[in-house]
Write an enzyme that holds these catalytic residues in place. Structure first.
Site, PDB file in Angstrom:
ATOM      1  N   ASP A 259       7.957   1.289  -1.287  1.00 37.36           N
ATOM      2  CA  ASP A 259       8.122   0.007  -0.599  1.00 37.36           C
ATOM      3  C   ASP A 259       6.770  -0.567  -0.190  1.00 37.36           C
ATOM      4  OD1 ASP A 259       9.465  -2.107   0.506  1.00 37.36           O
ATOM      5  OD2 ASP A 259      10.065  -1.060   2.333  1.00 37.36           O
TER       6      ASP A 259
ATOM      7  N   ASN B 194      18.526  -5.479  -5.111  1.00 32.99           N
ATOM      8  CA  ASN B 194      17.328  -6.257  -5.459  1.00 32.99           C
ATOM      9  C   ASN B 194      17.626  -7.504  -6.312  1.00 32.99           C
ATOM     10  OD1 ASN B 194      15.079  -3.379  -5.670  1.00 32.99           O
ATOM     11  ND2 ASN B 194      15.427  -4.795  -3.982  1.00 32.99           N
TER      12      ASN B 194
HETATM   13  C1  FPP Z   1       9.525  -2.616  -2.977  1.00 34.93           C
HETATM   14  O1  FPP Z   1       8.497  -3.405  -2.484  1.00 34.93           O
HETATM   15  C2  FPP Z   1       9.380  -2.389  -4.355  1.00 34.93           C
HETATM   16  C3  FPP Z   1      10.257  -2.761  -5.339  1.00 34.93           C
HETATM   17  C4  FPP Z   1      11.521  -3.463  -5.118  1.00 34.93           C
HETATM   18  C5  FPP Z   1       9.969  -2.516  -6.721  1.00 34.93           C
HETATM   19  C6  FPP Z   1       9.400  -1.162  -7.008  1.00 34.93           C
HETATM   20  C7  FPP Z   1       8.757  -1.281  -8.265  1.00 34.93           C
HETATM   21  C8  FPP Z   1       7.550  -0.809  -8.563  1.00 34.93           C
HETATM   22  C9  FPP Z   1       6.674  -0.002  -7.700  1.00 34.93           C
HETATM   23  C10 FPP Z   1       7.076  -1.148  -9.867  1.00 34.93           C
HETATM   24  C11 FPP Z   1       6.825  -0.029 -10.744  1.00 34.93           C
HETATM   25  C12 FPP Z   1       7.854   0.926 -11.044  1.00 34.93           C
HETATM   26  C13 FPP Z   1       7.960   1.400 -12.285  1.00 34.93           C
HETATM   27  C14 FPP Z   1       8.792   2.563 -12.584  1.00 34.93           C
HETATM   28  C15 FPP Z   1       7.239   0.774 -13.367  1.00 34.93           C
HETATM   29  P1  FPP Z   1       8.882  -4.765  -1.817  1.00 34.93           P
HETATM   30  O2  FPP Z   1       8.752  -5.818  -2.824  1.00 34.93           O
HETATM   31  O3  FPP Z   1      10.216  -4.667  -1.200  1.00 34.93           O
HETATM   32  O4  FPP Z   1       7.783  -4.900  -0.741  1.00 34.93           O
HETATM   33  P2  FPP Z   1       7.901  -5.675   0.628  1.00 34.93           P
HETATM   34  O5  FPP Z   1       8.879  -4.893   1.467  1.00 34.93           O
HETATM   35  O6  FPP Z   1       6.511  -5.621   1.155  1.00 34.93           O
HETATM   36  O7  FPP Z   1       8.381  -7.053   0.334  1.00 34.93           O
END
Ligand code: FPP
Length: 241
Positions: A19, A67
């Site tokens: 996250d 998501n």
């Molecule tokens: C959460 O951060 C992250 C995600 C919803 C996506 C996770 C994906 C990756 C790390 C990309 C790579 C993964 C692979 C396997 C290629 P957020 O967007 O919710 O962050 P925030 O809470 O700061 O908004």
């Protein structure tokens, strides 16, 4: 019989809620997808350190069933990132003897992505190093609901008796049926929630919530958390004087 809660010093199976990509990008005045790309680049370093620290199974939460509520631009960007990640990393993962599996509901994912996922699972099916499981369109409740549907079909068809539905038989229907339960679940970015991740499987897991935003998470930090788990276990296992 219920599985023993733990039987080793260190965590054999670590699961990570990655996250903080969005905040990491916002802090830099960049679009959220910039953070996701930076997050994707951290995955390799984290996978690579696992054999050195005794982690045999690593499960990472890449995209949840919730998501889809994000903007169309972000969802499309993430899907494109997953396609590119698989294409770009496939050879290196195989060379590093990493066995890749995907969990989650594939029905809503686009056909090209599902094909790449199938191919990567097939390509690495003979690897016996680290087991990397990528949760993509995954939700714990959705997984249990899908499992229950298949279980009910088996009951209806006479392949399973209702009295044989128990803590041993139900997990055989989960996406994770070939994996051990996670010992340690880590969430980055300072949020202390589990957000529908591995709900059944994490019943006995330890949790670590760290402030680091995922694009800043490192092999060194994973190593520290894994070592911390070992210390905590030994203390809890001590016989009182
Ligand atoms: C959460 O951060 C992250 C995600 C919803 C996506 C996770 C994906 C990756 C790390 C990309 C790579 C993964 C692979 C396997 C290629 P957020 O967007 O919710 O962050 P925030 O809470 O700061 O908004």
């Amino acid at each position: 019989m219920v599985k023993p809660i733990r039987d080793t010093d260190g965590p054999r199976h670590v699961a990570i809620i990655m996250d903080g990509n969005g905040r990491w990008a916002t802090q830099r005045g960049r679009p959220r997808l910039f953070g996701h790309h930076a997050g994707a680049r951290r995955v390799r370093e984290v996978v690579e350190v696992c054999p050195d620290i005794g982690v045999k199974y690593l499960t990472i939460f890449a995209f949840s069933t919730e998501n889809w509520k994000r903007t169309q631009v972000e969802v499309a960007g993430l899907m494109s990132l997953f396609r590119r990640y698989i294409t770009r990393e496939a050879r290196a993962l195989k060379e590093e003897n990493v066995r890749v599996r995907f969990i989650g509901d594939r029905v809503r994912l686009d056909a090209k992505l599902v094909q790449l996922m199938d191919e990567l699972e097939q390509l690495t099916s003979g690897c016996d190093g680290v087991n990397l499981t990528i949760a993509l369109n995954y939700g714990g409740r959705d997984e249990v609901a899908r499992a229950t549907q298949r279980l009910a079909q088996d009951v209806a068809a006479g392949r399973l008796r209702p009295e044989d539905v128990n803590e041993e038989t139900l997990p055989r229907y989960l996406d994770t049926h070939v994996l051990p339960d996670p010992d340690l679940v880590i969430r980055t970015s300072g949020e202390a929630r589990i957000s529908n991740f591995l709900l059944w499987q994490s019943a006995y897991a330890e949790y670590e919530f760290v402030d680091t935003l995922w694009p800043d998470f490192s092999a060194a930090e994973l190593t520290r958390l894994v070592q911390g788990y070992g210390r905590r276990e030994r203390r809890y296992g001590a016989v009182p004087a």
